[in-house]
Design a protein around this motif. Structure first.
Motif, PDB file in Angstrom:
ATOM      1  N   ASP A  51      76.193  22.626  44.134  1.00  0.00           N
ATOM      2  CA  ASP A  51      76.071  20.337  44.764  1.00  0.00           C
ATOM      3  C   ASP A  51      76.725  20.571  45.990  1.00  0.00           C
ATOM      4  O   ASP A  51      78.251  21.449  45.640  1.00  0.00           O
ATOM      5  CB  ASP A  51      75.622  19.364  43.593  1.00  0.00           C
ATOM      6  CG  ASP A  51      76.888  19.103  42.407  1.00  0.00           C
ATOM      7  OD1 ASP A  51      77.838  18.589  43.310  1.00  0.00           O
ATOM      8  OD2 ASP A  51      77.171  20.075  41.655  1.00  0.00           O
ATOM      9  N   ASN A  93      76.214  23.339  39.855  1.00  0.00           N
ATOM     10  CA  ASN A  93      75.326  22.958  40.477  1.00  0.00           C
ATOM     11  C   ASN A  93      74.848  21.622  39.149  1.00  0.00           C
ATOM     12  O   ASN A  93      74.264  22.326  38.290  1.00  0.00           O
ATOM     13  CB  ASN A  93      73.618  23.573  40.818  1.00  0.00           C
ATOM     14  CG  ASN A  93      72.966  22.437  41.053  1.00  0.00           C
ATOM     15  OD1 ASN A  93      72.655  21.527  41.971  1.00  0.00           O
ATOM     16  ND2 ASN A  93      71.669  23.743  41.815  1.00  0.00           N
ATOM     17  N   ARG A  94      75.298  20.109  39.516  1.00  0.00           N
ATOM     18  CA  ARG A  94      75.089  19.618  39.116  1.00  0.00           C
ATOM     19  C   ARG A  94      73.516  19.383  38.205  1.00  0.00           C
ATOM     20  O   ARG A  94      72.873  18.450  37.376  1.00  0.00           O
ATOM     21  CB  ARG A  94      75.767  18.300  38.790  1.00  0.00           C
ATOM     22  CG  ARG A  94      75.130  17.141  40.621  1.00  0.00           C
ATOM     23  CD  ARG A  94      75.809  16.315  40.031  1.00  0.00           C
ATOM     24  NE  ARG A  94      75.204  15.322  41.636  1.00  0.00           N
ATOM     25  CZ  ARG A  94      75.496  13.941  41.643  1.00  0.00           C
ATOM     26  NH1 ARG A  94      76.329  13.113  41.079  1.00  0.00           N
ATOM     27  NH2 ARG A  94      74.751  13.678  42.514  1.00  0.00           N
ATOM     28  N   ASP A  95      72.628  19.339  39.048  1.00  0.00           N
ATOM     29  CA  ASP A  95      70.837  18.961  39.220  1.00  0.00           C
ATOM     30  C   ASP A  95      70.459  20.275  38.134  1.00  0.00           C
ATOM     31  O   ASP A  95      69.675  20.221  37.365  1.00  0.00           O
ATOM     32  CB  ASP A  95      70.716  19.630  40.789  1.00  0.00           C
ATOM     33  CG  ASP A  95      71.093  18.398  41.683  1.00  0.00           C
ATOM     34  OD1 ASP A  95      71.295  17.203  41.331  1.00  0.00           O
ATOM     35  OD2 ASP A  95      71.728  18.466  43.070  1.00  0.00           O
ATOM     36  N   THR A  96      70.907  21.433  38.555  1.00  0.00           N
ATOM     37  CA  THR A  96      70.105  22.453  37.351  1.00  0.00           C
ATOM     38  C   THR A  96      71.517  23.070  36.633  1.00  0.00           C
ATOM     39  O   THR A  96      72.488  23.758  37.165  1.00  0.00           O
ATOM     40  CB  THR A  96      69.454  23.897  37.902  1.00  0.00           C
ATOM     41  OG1 THR A  96      68.625  22.763  39.371  1.00  0.00           O
ATOM     42  CG2 THR A  96      69.092  24.608  37.759  1.00  0.00           C
ATOM     43  N   ASN A  97      71.283  22.886  34.847  1.00  0.00           N
ATOM     44  CA  ASN A  97      72.042  23.614  34.193  1.00  0.00           C
ATOM     45  C   ASN A  97      71.350  25.724  33.482  1.00  0.00           C
ATOM     46  O   ASN A  97      70.587  25.123  33.297  1.00  0.00           O
ATOM     47  CB  ASN A  97      72.518  22.593  33.003  1.00  0.00           C
ATOM     48  CG  ASN A  97      73.503  23.267  32.018  1.00  0.00           C
ATOM     49  OD1 ASN A  97      73.659  24.053  31.412  1.00  0.00           O
ATOM     50  ND2 ASN A  97      74.068  22.325  31.450  1.00  0.00           N
ATOM     51  N   SER A 134      60.680  24.094  40.005  1.00  0.00           N
ATOM     52  CA  SER A 134      60.360  24.625  40.841  1.00  0.00           C
ATOM     53  C   SER A 134      59.323  25.052  42.122  1.00  0.00           C
ATOM     54  O   SER A 134      58.741  25.303  43.123  1.00  0.00           O
ATOM     55  CB  SER A 134      61.412  25.414  41.724  1.00  0.00           C
ATOM     56  OG  SER A 134      61.079  27.062  40.883  1.00  0.00           O
ATOM     57  N   LYS A 212      68.139  23.197  44.399  1.00  0.00           N
ATOM     58  CA  LYS A 212      68.615  21.958  43.485  1.00  0.00           C
ATOM     59  C   LYS A 212      68.285  22.607  42.112  1.00  0.00           C
ATOM     60  O   LYS A 212      68.760  22.317  40.725  1.00  0.00           O
ATOM     61  CB  LYS A 212      68.274  20.527  43.607  1.00  0.00           C
ATOM     62  CG  LYS A 212      66.677  20.540  43.590  1.00  0.00           C
ATOM     63  CD  LYS A 212      66.495  19.206  43.489  1.00  0.00           C
ATOM     64  CE  LYS A 212      64.991  18.360  43.883  1.00  0.00           C
ATOM     65  NZ  LYS A 212      64.292  17.739  43.305  1.00  0.00           N
ATOM     66  N   HIS A 213      67.388  24.101  42.680  1.00  0.00           N
ATOM     67  CA  HIS A 213      66.203  24.409  41.385  1.00  0.00           C
ATOM     68  C   HIS A 213      67.176  25.354  40.859  1.00  0.00           C
ATOM     69  O   HIS A 213      66.781  26.029  39.362  1.00  0.00           O
ATOM     70  CB  HIS A 213      64.682  25.271  41.703  1.00  0.00           C
ATOM     71  CG  HIS A 213      64.542  23.460  41.641  1.00  0.00           C
ATOM     72  ND1 HIS A 213      64.030  22.998  40.667  1.00  0.00           N
ATOM     73  CD2 HIS A 213      63.588  23.427  43.013  1.00  0.00           C
ATOM     74  CE1 HIS A 213      62.871  22.170  41.531  1.00  0.00           C
ATOM     75  NE2 HIS A 213      62.701  22.205  42.920  1.00  0.00           N
TER      76      HIS A 213
END
Length: 222
Positions: A51, A93-97, A134, A212-213
């Motif tokens: 991100d 990526n803070r959107d997907t761990n 996704s 983001k996925h």
């Protein structure tokens, strides 16, 4: 008229009253350097998986590591002297761990004679072990290993990747990512990252999904 302030750069650098400020600035600078060097090392693997806020988040983690240095005093603390295993689990990526998306068990070993790290997946059952919102129907695993001194120069390492694999396939067996560790030296830290990237496969036409996925995380620190 604007009043002239007695505060200037020369005073901040010399006045004993600003000693704490100088110490904080020096340590923050070291944390920023460590952040930059790790991102430089993982630059090629971060594409489509990081991100835009990753730099600030990673600096915060590096500063936490620096603060765990028990060897040096305040103002002289250094990232390499801190608890570097704190990096384990850091998600680019803070959107997907990664830990939430990729639930398949795996092992990681490092052979310092062969200068190679190996990530082994005995079995991946996509429908049970990979979680994606996704709408993708294919995925690819990526791994990187960097031997770094987080105070000196770092160079991008080449990611090792699987083929693009079918999410609908019932079972993927014995997947292995063998990652060369360039310029390994015993006094350096080896940091291993693992990522997953998703795609839409439309009759052989491969299209990446929104980044983001995707996920990339530090999974081991040797």
């Amino acid at each position: 008229m604007k009043k002239k302030t007695p505060l200037n750069r020369k005073r901040v650098l010399a006045d004993p009253a600003f000693e704490l400020t100088r110490q904080n600035n020096a340590e923050f600078s070291r944390a920023c350097t460590a952040n930059r060097l790790l991102r430089q090392a993982f630059k090629l693997g971060m594409r489509n998986k990081a991100d835009r806020y990753v730099s600030g988040r990673l600096t915060k983690t590096m500063f936490k590591i620096l603060q765990s240095d028990l060897v040096n005093g305040r103002g002289e603390r250094r990232v390499p002297q801190g608890v570097l295993t704190t990096l384990k689990g850091f998600n680019f990526n803070r959107d997907t761990n990664l830990q939430n998306v990729l639930k398949a068990p795996y092992s990681i070993i490092f052979d310092n004679q062969l200068m190679r790290a190996t990530i082994s997946f005995p079995s991946i059952i996509p429908q049970a072990m990979i979680d994606t919102a996704s709408g993708a129907n294919a995925f690819m695993l990526t791994a990187l290993a960097a031997s770094v001194d987080l105070e000196k120069e770092a160079f991008p390492v080449e990611p090792v990747q699987t083929d693009i694999l079918d999410l609908a396939l019932q079972h993927h067996k014995d997947l292995q990512l063998q990652i060369p560790v360039i310029d390994y030296q015993p006094d350096k830290t080896v940091i291993v990252a693992l990522g997953i990237e998703f795609f839409l496969d439309d009759r052989g036409s491969i299209t990446p999904v929104d980044k983001k996925h995707n996920a990339l995380a530090v999974v081991k620190v040797f």
